[in-house]
Motif scaffolding. Structure first.
Motif, mmCIF file in Angstrom:
data_model
loop_
_atom_site.group_PDB
_atom_site.id
_atom_site.type_symbol
_atom_site.label_atom_id
_atom_site.label_comp_id
_atom_site.label_asym_id
_atom_site.label_seq_id
_atom_site.Cartn_x
_atom_site.Cartn_y
_atom_site.Cartn_z
ATOM 1 N N SER A 10 -6.515 -3.931 -5.912
ATOM 2 C CA SER A 10 -5.551 -3.799 -5.123
ATOM 3 C C SER A 10 -4.901 -2.577 -5.652
ATOM 4 O O SER A 10 -4.046 -2.146 -4.858
ATOM 5 N N LEU A 13 -7.712 3.416 -6.876
ATOM 6 C CA LEU A 13 -8.933 3.709 -6.931
ATOM 7 C C LEU A 13 -9.884 2.473 -6.814
ATOM 8 O O LEU A 13 -11.017 2.681 -6.238
ATOM 9 N N SER A 37 -0.860 -8.659 -8.941
ATOM 10 C CA SER A 37 0.457 -8.916 -8.343
ATOM 11 C C SER A 37 0.554 -8.729 -6.871
ATOM 12 O O SER A 37 1.389 -9.241 -6.062
ATOM 13 N N HIS A 38 -0.466 -7.780 -6.500
ATOM 14 C CA HIS A 38 -0.368 -7.401 -4.831
ATOM 15 C C HIS A 38 -1.474 -8.140 -4.375
ATOM 16 O O HIS A 38 -2.673 -7.904 -4.251
ATOM 17 N N ASN A 51 -4.826 -12.714 -14.089
ATOM 18 C CA ASN A 51 -4.132 -11.773 -15.116
ATOM 19 C C ASN A 51 -5.010 -11.657 -16.048
ATOM 20 O O ASN A 51 -5.519 -12.388 -16.688
ATOM 21 N N SER A 77 -1.082 1.805 -15.292
ATOM 22 C CA SER A 77 -1.393 3.000 -15.003
ATOM 23 C C SER A 77 -0.362 4.235 -15.172
ATOM 24 O O SER A 77 -0.583 5.400 -14.858
ATOM 25 N N TYR A 139 0.325 5.870 -23.036
ATOM 26 C CA TYR A 139 -0.645 5.572 -22.234
ATOM 27 C C TYR A 139 -2.098 6.294 -22.607
ATOM 28 O O TYR A 139 -3.057 5.549 -22.872
ATOM 29 N N LYS A 143 -5.439 4.305 -23.849
ATOM 30 C CA LYS A 143 -6.903 4.423 -23.407
ATOM 31 C C LYS A 143 -7.856 4.923 -24.442
ATOM 32 O O LYS A 143 -9.093 4.552 -24.501
#
Ligand SMILES: NC(=O)c1ccc[n+]([C@@H]2O[C@H](COP(=O)([O-])OP(=O)(O)OC[C@H]3O[C@@H](n4cnc5c(N)ncnc54)[C@H](OP(=O)(O)O)[C@@H]3O)[C@@H](O)[C@H]2O)c1
Length: 299
Positions: A10, A13, A37-38, A51, A77, A139, A143
């Motif tokens: 969803s 990318l 969630s989408h 999840n 992200s 973030y 990563k």
């Protein structure tokens, strides 16, 4: 047919990867995609709402599907959101990613993980795969932890460092392109940095790179940057030119002019010559924009 599991379909990318993988002539896949969630429907893709931060759900998905390969794009992200929600984003960006590596290791199946150019501090671009990481925001730190944790659990992981990505709308995700266009059309000011540089690529190009990594069974750290380095402001100028947008609202600014939760590095351009040698061929940005022009609504 081999089974490909793509996480985060969803998202911007993940959706592009789905589209490309489902039409690939090189390798035919039975594709499974996760979303959270989408809610999304994608023709020909078997979709699973989950999840990924819940280990039991993740384990169950692997047990049920028994994938032959995995592309892990799901993440929280947005750097500003991660900075303000450290635990929630750690659970997805770090813990779930390492768990996925462990589950892939159990079956020794190919795994491509999408990391970021934001693992670098922006002071010594362009960056090669061997350069030292030193993220300036949470973030980026997450990563790095994911990269290291995944490679420790499963050294055959392909850690793909992705650049800034742009492209046409997907059913549930946008890229910054759409906001920029709407702002300029509405006659509002669009302030873009003249001192922030990236090597952007379209979602479609980035997806091509990920599938190449999987097809060639590449491993370790791989940079999948775009063909050229550009500032945010110059990117905006190319957009104005390609989409015939009103230019009056486009203004130059500097990073220091804008206060954000997550600090931003100045130049995280990637040296992707290794991937280019393997056959990854991103277009120049002007060509990328021309290619997606037909999908972009500019009135
Ligand atoms: N976009 C860029 O310019 C860029 C640059 C460098 C690296 N990357 C990396 O590339 C990857 C894809 O980025 P993107 O822009 O496509 O991200 P995105 O549009 O924000 O999509 C993120 C995806 O992750 C899913 N997700 C988030 N939390 C989840 C959870 N707890 N459980 C399961 N799924 C969850 C989302 O599902 P829902 O939407 O359904 O909740 C969505 O499908 C990410 O790993 C990102 O860090 C992106």
């Amino acid at each position: 047919m081999k089974k490909l599991l793509i996480t985060g379909v969803s998202g911007f990318l993940g959706y592009h990867v789905c589209q490309l993988a489902s039409t690939s002539t090189q390798q035919q896949w039975e594709i499974y995609g996760t979303y959270f969630s989408h809610d999304i429907q994608i023709a020909g893709i078997k979709l699973i709402k989950t999840n990924l931060a819940h280990y039991q759900s993740l384990k169950q998905i692997f047990a049920q599907i028994q994938p032959d390969a995995v592309i892990h794009t799901a993440a929280i992200s947005q750097p500003n959101y991660c900075q303000n929600h450290p635990d929630e984003s750690h659970a997805v960006n770090v813990t779930a990613s390492i768990n996925i590596a462990e589950l892939c290791a159990e079956k020794s199946i190919p795994l491509a993980f999408t990391s970021t150019d934001l693992v670098f501090d922006g002071k010594n671009a362009p960056y090669k795969e061997t350069d030292t990481v030193n993220p300036v925001n949470l973030y980026g730190e997450q990563k790095v932890l994911a990269e290291q944790g995944m490679l420790a659990k499963y050294p055959l992981t392909a850690v793909c460092r992705m650049p800034l990505m742009f492209g046409n709308l997907t059913p549930t995700a946008t890229s910054f392109l759409q906001n920029f266009i709407q702002t300029l059309i509405a006659g509002k000011e669009l302030n873009l940095f003249i001192d922030e540089f990236r090597t952007p690529a379209s979602g479609n190009t980035a997806a091509t790179g990920l599938l190449l990594v999987l097809t060639k069974n590449l491993q370790g750290i791989i940079h999948l940057g775009g063909a050229e380095r550009i500032s945010r402001y110059d990117f905006g100028q190319l957009m104005v030119k390609t989409f015939n947008l009103p230019a009056t609202g486009l203004k130059a600014c500097r990073q220091a002019d804008v206060k954000m939760s997550a600090p931003r590095p100045q130049d995280v351009s990637l040296d992707s010559s290794q991937a280019f040698a393997w056959g990854y061929q991103p277009l120049f940005i002007q060509q990328e924009l021309e290619a997606i022009k037909k999908y972009i609504q500019v009135d």
